[in-house]
Design a protein around this motif. Structure first.
Motif, short mmCIF file in Angstrom:
data_model
loop_
_atom_site.label_atom_id
_atom_site.label_comp_id
_atom_site.label_asym_id
_atom_site.label_seq_id
_atom_site.Cartn_x
_atom_site.Cartn_y
_atom_site.Cartn_z
N GLN A 148 0.81 -1.22 0.00
CA GLN A 148 0.00 0.00 0.00
C GLN A 148 0.85 1.27 0.00
O GLN A 148 0.35 2.34 -0.36
N THR A 149 2.08 1.17 0.44
CA THR A 149 2.94 2.35 0.55
C THR A 149 3.50 2.74 -0.82
O THR A 149 4.03 1.90 -1.54
N SER A 150 3.39 4.00 -1.15
CA SER A 150 3.96 4.50 -2.41
C SER A 150 5.34 5.08 -2.13
O SER A 150 5.73 5.29 -0.99
N GLY A 151 6.08 5.35 -3.23
CA GLY A 151 7.31 6.11 -3.06
C GLY A 151 8.60 5.46 -3.47
O GLY A 151 8.63 4.53 -4.28
N CYS A 152 9.67 5.96 -2.89
CA CYS A 152 11.04 5.71 -3.34
C CYS A 152 11.48 4.28 -3.02
O CYS A 152 11.52 3.86 -1.87
N LEU A 153 11.87 3.55 -4.06
CA LEU A 153 12.30 2.16 -3.93
C LEU A 153 13.56 1.95 -4.76
O LEU A 153 13.61 2.35 -5.93
N LEU A 154 14.57 1.31 -4.17
CA LEU A 154 15.85 1.07 -4.86
C LEU A 154 15.97 -0.38 -5.27
O LEU A 154 15.66 -1.29 -4.49
N VAL A 155 16.46 -0.61 -6.49
CA VAL A 155 16.72 -1.95 -7.02
C VAL A 155 18.15 -1.97 -7.55
O VAL A 155 18.54 -1.10 -8.34
N ALA A 156 18.93 -2.95 -7.11
CA ALA A 156 20.32 -3.08 -7.55
C ALA A 156 20.42 -3.84 -8.86
O ALA A 156 19.59 -4.71 -9.15
N ARG A 157 21.46 -3.51 -9.66
CA ARG A 157 21.64 -4.15 -10.96
C ARG A 157 22.84 -5.08 -10.99
O ARG A 157 23.19 -5.61 -12.05
N SER A 158 23.49 -5.28 -9.84
CA SER A 158 24.58 -6.25 -9.73
C SER A 158 24.70 -6.66 -8.27
O SER A 158 24.23 -5.95 -7.37
N ARG A 159 25.35 -7.80 -8.03
CA ARG A 159 25.51 -8.26 -6.66
C ARG A 159 26.38 -7.30 -5.85
O ARG A 159 26.08 -7.03 -4.69
#
Length: 294
Positions: free
Chosen positions: A125-136
């Motif tokens: 339910q929470t909107s907003g800033c989310l980080l996703v990594a592209r390498s280990r």
């Protein structure tokens, strides 16, 4: 790693309720003794696992094009090391019970062969800033940055009632080992809880609610929601830690989800100070406009 997280990783297709049941019943042993879900495993620990039948995995198929487009449009920053999303409300970050696709599964399906992993999580339910990594390596460095004392996450929240505490620091340890009505909940636990610090700062006070800026210096599960309820002002429309009757009232007023938005993340990454922001979700923009005119 916590014992429950270790078991969830080992038994990928076993329901969480079954995982916690085998821990509580003593079927899982750590160094020949009973353990709690929060028991921290260290190198050379001996963990005895009971036989557990796992459901066969099945290919969930390809996500709908509309969902892929929704995830791609939510990207606000893209580099060789990470993606930053302004996650819309209602979009889960990963698949779960009864849910075939979350943001991470959609991303992997849309860009096959690339590495993607969640650096942290947000409630559906929470909107907003989310980080996703592209390498280990980027994943490890970003998580290290978030776990550092210099890291800061800022949220916008609407809480129940007229806030009268002013700007306060809520230093209330939290525990995830409580069960209520068959569901795991987070509680304030001064004895066995983990250190948790939130800073609440009122921005606007309305007739029956208050808009808050909230900074968290620790990233515990449901931290803001539990700390807000602990102060007597649960997050608006939060039917887990707030009264169900009030959640119904907010739905009638046009708020179909919990009023919580991850506005910004600041952390150190490979010698640089990084800051990311996500604009306030449209449903909350509309809600605050209505409240301003009430």
């Amino acid at each position: 790693m916590r014992l429950d997280n270790f078991l969830l990783r080992e038994f990928k297709n076993v329901p969480k309720s079954r995982i916690y049941k085998i821990i509580r019943s003593g079927e899982v042993r750590v160094n020949k003794g009973r353990a709690k879900p929060s028991t921290r495993l260290i190198e050379a620990d001996e963990v005895r696992l009971p036989p557990v039948r796992m459901a066969p995995t099945s290919d969930p198929g390809r996500p709908p094009d509309a969902l892929i487009d929704k995830v791609e449009r939510a990207i606000v920053t893209e580099t060789a090391d990470y993606l930053v999303f302004a996650k819309p409300p209602g979009l889960a970050v990963h698949a779960g019970t009864g849910l075939r696709f979350g943001l991470i599964e959609v991303l992997r399906a849309a860009r096959p062969g690339e590495y993607f992993e969640l650096v942290h999580r947000l409630d559906r339910q929470t909107s907003g800033c989310l980080l996703v990594a592209r390498s280990r390596s980027a994943l490890d460095d970003l998580r290290a940055g978030l776990n550092d004392a210099a890291a800061c996450k800022r949220y916008v929240a609407l809480v129940e009632g007229q806030w009268s505490h002013g700007r306060i620091e809520v230093d209330a340890p939290l525990s995830r080992d409580t069960e209520r009505s068959g569901e795991r909940v987070v509680t304030v636990d001064p004895v066995a809880g983990r250190a948790s610090l939130s800073i609440f700062d009122p921005v606007a006070v309305y007739t029956d609610a208050s808009r808050m800026d909230v900074e968290i210096r620790t990233g515990r599960t449901h931290q803001i929601r539990v700390h807000a309820a602990h102060c007597g002002h649960p997050v608006a429309a939060d039917d887990k830690y707030g009264p169900n009757a009030r959640a119904s009232v907010w739905r009638e007023r046009g708020l179909s989800r919990m009023a919580l938005h991850a506005a910004a993340v600041n952390l150190d990454f490979r010698g640089q100070r990084l800051g990311f922001e996500a604009p306030l979700a449209e449903d909350l923009v509309a809600l605050f406009k209505r409240l301003d005119h009430d």
